[in-house]
Every structure is written in structure tokens, then in C-alpha cells.
Scaffold this motif. Structure first.
Motif, short mmCIF file in Angstrom:
data_model
loop_
_atom_site.label_atom_id
_atom_site.label_comp_id
_atom_site.label_asym_id
_atom_site.label_seq_id
_atom_site.Cartn_x
_atom_site.Cartn_y
_atom_site.Cartn_z
N LEU A 269 2.32 7.10 5.60
CA LEU A 269 3.50 7.89 5.34
C LEU A 269 4.45 7.26 6.03
O LEU A 269 4.61 7.03 7.45
N LEU A 270 5.79 7.26 5.46
CA LEU A 270 7.06 7.03 6.19
C LEU A 270 7.88 8.30 5.73
O LEU A 270 8.15 8.61 4.65
N ALA A 271 8.23 8.99 6.63
CA ALA A 271 8.87 10.38 6.58
C ALA A 271 8.09 11.22 5.70
O ALA A 271 8.89 12.04 5.09
N GLY A 272 6.90 11.07 5.85
CA GLY A 272 6.10 12.01 4.91
C GLY A 272 5.96 11.54 3.58
O GLY A 272 5.23 12.34 2.94
N LYS A 273 6.40 10.50 3.24
CA LYS A 273 6.17 9.92 1.83
C LYS A 273 5.38 8.89 1.80
O LYS A 273 5.26 8.09 2.88
N PRO A 274 4.57 8.73 0.74
CA PRO A 274 3.47 7.56 0.62
C PRO A 274 4.40 6.29 0.58
O PRO A 274 5.25 6.07 -0.33
N ALA A 275 3.57 5.10 1.24
CA ALA A 275 4.34 3.96 1.36
C ALA A 275 3.33 2.84 1.64
O ALA A 275 2.26 3.18 2.48
N VAL A 276 3.41 1.48 1.10
CA VAL A 276 2.82 0.34 1.66
C VAL A 276 3.86 -0.53 1.60
O VAL A 276 4.85 -0.60 1.30
N MET A 277 3.20 -1.74 2.68
CA MET A 277 3.63 -2.92 2.71
C MET A 277 2.71 -3.82 2.54
O MET A 277 1.68 -4.09 3.50
N PRO A 278 2.27 -4.63 1.38
CA PRO A 278 1.19 -5.29 1.23
C PRO A 278 1.24 -6.84 1.64
O PRO A 278 0.85 -7.89 1.08
N GLY A 279 1.56 -7.12 2.80
CA GLY A 279 1.60 -8.59 3.45
C GLY A 279 2.40 -9.25 2.80
O GLY A 279 3.57 -9.19 2.45
N HIS A 280 1.76 -10.54 2.80
CA HIS A 280 2.57 -11.63 1.97
C HIS A 280 1.53 -12.63 1.19
O HIS A 280 0.41 -12.58 1.53
#
Length: 621
Positions: A269-280
Motif C-alpha cells: 500500500l502507498l498512502a492506503g492505495k494498492p501499488a506494485v513495483m515489479p522490478g526490472h
């Protein structure tokens, strides 16, 4: 007929980011198959994730166009078919994508030609060809957003039309990083300023939910204007329902991020919102599962009632490329193999990056020599030819976030096109700056920010600061100097002054004599590094005195072909100041043991292999 206000449905978002044209499970630089590489290696995983649910969308978050020999080949060949990355996205059925900073590496004309074949919308709200009086009046390079109208099925199997707003963002630093491109430049806005201008319009046009494809890192909830890492602050905007972050090549959710009130690295979660960062490089996929509730009234027909974010890891038993993708990419794969195996010349010494940031490197010396040779010829007979000529070089593949296989290791013998992409993977153009002696010293000071401060008497202290990319380090072979690791870094990892009284670079000399602070030098660098310099100190923008638009890779090819045989022992021009009784540890690749003689002065001792795959060595300072 009035819909039940409690109607529920699920929507899965699958995302890739920072692919860097890694498509096939093949290591072109090493000239061998590698089942853990590329979009092909996760294409079946994407298919499986889609097959698990009724409603699904697939996105890419930028930096897809550059970063592999396949990309270099596609950019230099005459083509009648779509770019291989676009072919892959079309084949897999991507629903939308945004632009990253590396989409601009080959120039605007090339980018425009590539995107013309995309069978999906490409969006970016803060990149413009012309800035207006406000962000909403900008002439954006591509549409700022799109609305995907998709049929979904609710929990009871009833069909509905869902309007998914997709908006894109990229680092505003692009305007400086790519300012020296020969075929035009772009303008950028602060990510949050652009978001605040466009999001209300996206909502007003009927978007039920809004997904931000944000090619930006995860930073503070209240970043400074123009921040390169604005994903957290973006998530805090009320219109945003989900965020795909990227750019920094990290993995979120995951242990690489510290928890804070605005960042939950466990739940994603970022600021309560769902978030992903899928590498590279397709080493992960991001998956966000949204639980949607049909609204009984108001302009929004659906709202997010719940969400779960996670990272999908490669499955060892499902590495095969899907047949459709294999077939679609086969012509480009064969052509890239033929191109990458073409011989340019040969090297008299091994060219590697295992120890490029701890001792003089033959690979970096060769790169610097090729750049200097080109400018020396270009400036011959001009007044600038009388000034001392310096040339810098960086180790682009030196471990770090790229992992234990991310090292250059070229054996003595033939040099081929694939080795060029290994040594210099970026299509930057050459730029020559006019600097004073004090500015040259600061240039080197910034390079030393990759090192931790080492306390005298430390035992196996980590030398490298993993928060600073390895390419920040660079050397200038025409100068001699020492690095005092007992001092704090004068500049931070962004190149901004952090400790004004600190000085790590000592004994700076040119041709055996001390460098005078006011003496003038020419420094041959690249367009990206020149752009970084402008951003690091806007009040003292370095003076560009020569650029001809020539790409460093092309210059490198010409240099090797002209000489035929290149490489030699590097000049022993720099070292760490001795610190008796002090040892540090460094991570290297598996091939490092073959080159230990090059750092014999530090009496290297193997410490074993870590869980991260790196082989660690102790160095005696």
C-alpha cells in the motif's frame, strides 16, 4: 432497471515495468540461452494469472524500448515490421502502456515510428512537445490518459461495462537527460502538477476507476517539486485507485522498502492505495486484485471496496515462452543473433567490470580512449584543441540492482557487436564540456558517492552504498588522484552538495602536475551525464562546447574497427588512500576470481557467496 447497489465484481491488474527490451530467454551478451531472462520467461506466468480470473487488464509501466542487444539491433536496422517490443506487447494483448525515460534514448523520430505500430494506447500526462500556460493546456507527446471500456462479469455472472481510466507519468528529469538529442527535445511537468490538472478531467469523462502507470520511484509523501520519485504522493491523490510504480528497478511490496505511515511494504500500500513495483527486465510481475462495488447513485458507477497487491515471482517449472510469443519474436531473435555475433576487432586483454569501482579498469580505459580519440580528431585545428582533453567512463554493468550476473566479463580475443552492448548499453550521444579544475574535482567527488564512509579500523565494512546506482561512479584516466574513504561523501547520490567541507579526492594531478582550480579543461562525457550535471547544480550549468550528435556506441564501433586490436593494461591513475588495519567487503560476479591479480595491492580474500548470488571479497585498505 436499477442495479443492485451491492453488486460486487473483481478486477485483476497485471503489470510489467522496466523491461529494457528483455524479451527472449536468451543472454545475447553472453551468447547463450538463459531461461530466467526476458518477457518470454514470464509470458506463461502472465497467461496463468489471466486464466485464474474472469476480469483482467495487462499494463506496461515504461522503459521498454532500450537496454539489450536486441534493442540496439532494432534501432540500427532498416525495418519493415514492428519493433520487437511492440510485437511482443501486441501478441500478449497489453491493454495500455506508459513511457519511461529510456524511451527517448534513440530520439523522438524513432519513438514515434515505434509507437505507430502499437495496438494499445500509450499515455503520458507530463511529457509535452510544447508547454501551455498550465499543464492542462500542454501539447502532450502522447495522450495524457485513456479510458478503457471493458466488459466485466460480476460475482453472479452478469455482464457490465467498466470504464477504467489509465493515466501515465514519467520522471520530469527527462527534459534535461535528453536535452542534447539531435532530433528534438521534449518538455516535462512535475508529476503531481500534471496529475492534479488531468485527473479531474479523467474522472469527469466517466472513468469509474483510475489506474496510474507511474514510471517513478517510491519516495516521500510530500516530495519537492520535480521529484524523480513521486509514486507515494501520487497515490495520495483522491482520484487515484491503484498505482504501478517503477524506474528504480526495485520490488514492491517487499522487504527492500522501510515501513512508514504512507508506505506498507507488506500489504503493498502507498498512502492506503494498492501499488506494485515489479522490478526490472521481466524478473517479476506485479499483480493488483481490486474488489469493486457497484454504486447505487452518483457519477461513479463503481468504486474500489477492497484490494490486494502482490509480486508474482517466476515459477521454476513454468519458464517456457508461450508458443505465440515464441513465433512472433523468432525473426527478430534470429536477426539479433546474427548481428550480435559480427566481429569488430579483438582485445589484447580481458575487459571486465568486476573491480571497475575499486581499481583502474582496462574496460573503462578503452571506453574513455575511444571517446577522447573521436573528439581529438573533431577539434583538430580549432582553438579548443589547445586545451587539455579529459574523458570519463563508467561501469554500467557492475552488479547492484541488476544482480550477480550483471557484470561485463569479456575474454581476450574477438570483440563482437554483443560485446559492445555489454560494455556500453546506452545509446547516449557524445558531449564535450568546458570545466575548470575545481569543477573537474567536484565531478570526481560526485563519482565517489557510491562508497560508504569507512571508519579506520573497520572490519569487512560494506564499501558500496547500494542506494546509489553503480553507473554514478566514473573515472578519468588522464588524471591521477587518490580517494580518501575516511571522509564523508561531499555529494549525495543525486549529486547534490551534502557535506561542503568534505573532500575525498586528494592529490589531483594532470600529466604529473597539480591541477589548478582555475585551469580550463575539456571533458568528454555523454548526453545523459551532461543532463545530470545540469540538474545537480542548476545555478552553475556546465558549458557545452562541442556536440555533433554522434552516439557513443557508434564511436566505439568505429574506434575498434579502425584499430583492429585494442586494449591494454590500464593506467594506474587512481587508488584508495591506505587505511592500515581496515578492511572492506565488495560484491562481485562469479568470474571475478580470474582477475584477482588486478587488485593484488588490496590482498583480496574470498568471503564466500551470499544468498543474493554475489561472491564477496575482503579488501585490505
Amino acid at each position: 432497471m436499477v442495479s443492485n447497489p451491492c453488486t460486487l465484481a473483481s478486477l485483476r491488474l497485471i503489470a510489467t515495468s522496466d523491461l529494457h527490451a528483455s524479451l527472449m530467454p536468451y543472454d545475447y551478451c553472453a551468447n547463450r540461452p538463459n531461461s530466467s531472462l526476458g518477457l518470454g520467461a514470464i509470458s506463461q506466468q502472465i497467461a496463468d494469472a489471466r486464466g485464474e480470473v474472469q476480469n483482467c487488464l495487462l499494463f506496461d509501466n515504461g522503459d521498454f524500448l532500450q537496454g539489450s542487444p536486441l534493442a540496439d539491433f532494432a534501432a540500427t536496422s532498416r525495418r519493415r515490421r514492428a519493433h520487437p517490443v511492440i510485437t511482443a506487447f501486441n501478441t500478449l494483448g497489453y491493454d495500455a502502456a506508459t513511457l519511461g525515460n529510456h524511451e527517448f534514448d534513440y530520439g523522438l523520430r524513432f519513438l514515434s515510428e515505434v509507437l505507430a505500430n502499437a495496438q494499445f494506447p500509450v499515455v503520458s500526462a507530463n511529457i509535452a512537445t510544447r508547454l501551455g500556460t498550465s499543464p492542462a493546456r500542454d501539447e502532450t507527446l502522447v495522450p495524457p490518459f485513456t479510458i478503457l471500456r471493458r466488459q466485466i462479469f460480476d460475482d453472479e455472472g452478469r455482464a457490465h461495462v467498466l470504464r477504467v481510466g489509465v493515466i501515465g507519468f514519467a520522471p520530469p528529469q527527462i527534459a534535461e537527460w535528453d536535452r542534447d538529442q539531435p532530433d528534438g527535445r521534449v518538455h516535462t511537468r512535475d508529476i503531481l502538477a500534471a496529475a492534479r490538472a488531468w485527473l479531474p478531467r479523467l474522472r469527469a469523462r466517466g472513468a469509474d476507476i483510475i489506474v496510474a502507470l507511474a514510471h517513478t520511484g517510491i519516495g516521500a509523501i510530500d516530495p519537492e517539486n520535480g521529484s524523480e520519485n513521486a509514486a507515494t504522493a501520487l497515490a495520495a491523490l483522491p482520484e487515484i485507485d491503484a498505482v504501478v510504480a517503477g524506474h528504480s528497478h526495485l520490488v514492491f511490496p517487499g522487504p527492500g522498502f522501510p515501513a512508514s505511515p504512507a508506505v506498507d511494504p507488506v500489504r503493498g500500500l502507498l498512502a492506503g492505495k494498492p501499488a506494485v513495483m515489479p522490478g526490472h527486465s521481466a524478473n517479476h510481475v506485479g499483480i493488483i486484485d481490486l474488489r469493486l462495488e457497484r454504486c447505487g447513485q452518483g457519477p461513479r458507477r463503481w468504486r474500489v471496496a477492497g484490494a490486494a497487491a502482490r509480486i508474482g515471482h517466476r515459477s521454476a517449472d513454468r519458464p517456457a515462452t508461450t508458443p505465440a510469443l515464441q513465433h512472433a519474436l523468432a525473426p527478430d531473435h534470429r536477426a539479433t543473433l546474427a548481428w550480435s555475433r559480427r566481429q569488430l576487432g579483438e582485445t589484447a586483454v580481458p575487459l571486465h567490470s568486476h573491480f571497475a569501482s575499486v581499481a583502474p579498469s582496462a574496460a573503462l580505459a578503452l571506453i574513455a580512449d575511444a571517446k577522447a580519440d573521436h573528439i581529438r580528431q573533431a577539434l583538430s585545428g580549432t582553438g579548443l584543441a589547445q586545451l587539455p582533453l579529459l574523458s570519463s567512463a563508467s561501469p554500467f554493468r557492475a552488479g547492484g540492482r541488476g544482480g550477480a550476473e550483471n557484470f561485463t566479463d569479456i575474454a581476450t580475443g574477438p570483440l563482437r557487436m554483443r560485446n559492445l552492448s555489454d560494455l556500453y548499453p546506452f545509446p547516449n550521444t557524445l558531449v564535450t564540456l568546458l570545466l575548470t579544475g575545481s569543477e573537474v574535482a567536484d565531478w570526481l567527488e560526485r563519482a565517489t558517492s557510491v562508497f560508504h564512509r569507512i571508519a579506520p579500523g573497520s572490519v569487512d565494512a560494506p564499501l558500496r552504498d547500494d542506494t546509489v546506482p553503480s553507473f554514478v561512479f566514473e573515472t578519468i584516466p588522464q588524471l591521477s588522484y587518490a580517494i580518501d574513504l575516511s571522509q564523508p561523501a561531499r555529494f549525495d547520490g543525486q549529486g547534490r552538495l551534502a557535506n561542503p567541507d568534505a573532500q575525498r579526492i586528494t592529490g589531483l594531478r594532470y600529466q604529473g602536475r597539480p591541477v589548478d582550480a582555475e585551469e580550463q579543461f575539456l571533458l568528454v562525457t555523454n548526453s545523459h551525464r551532461a543532463g545530470r550535471a545540469r540538474l545537480q547544480d542548476p545555478a552553475n550549468e556546465p558549458q557545452v562546447v562541442y556536440t555533433d550528435g554522434a552516439r557513443v556506441q557508434s564511436i566505439f564501433v568505429a574506434h575498434i574497427q579502425r584499430k583492429g586490436r585494442v586494449g591494454g593494461p590500464p593506467p594506474r591513475n587512481w587508488h584508495f588512500l591506505p587505511m592500515p588495519g581496515t578492511t572492506v567487503s565488495i560484491p562481485t560476479g562469479q568470474g571475478a576470481a580470474r582477475h584477482l591479480d588486478e587488485i593484488a595491492q588490496y590482498r583480496p580474500a574470498a568471503l564466500g557467496q551470499g544468498a543474493d548470488g554475489f561472491t564477496h571479497y575482503r579488501l585490505h585498505l
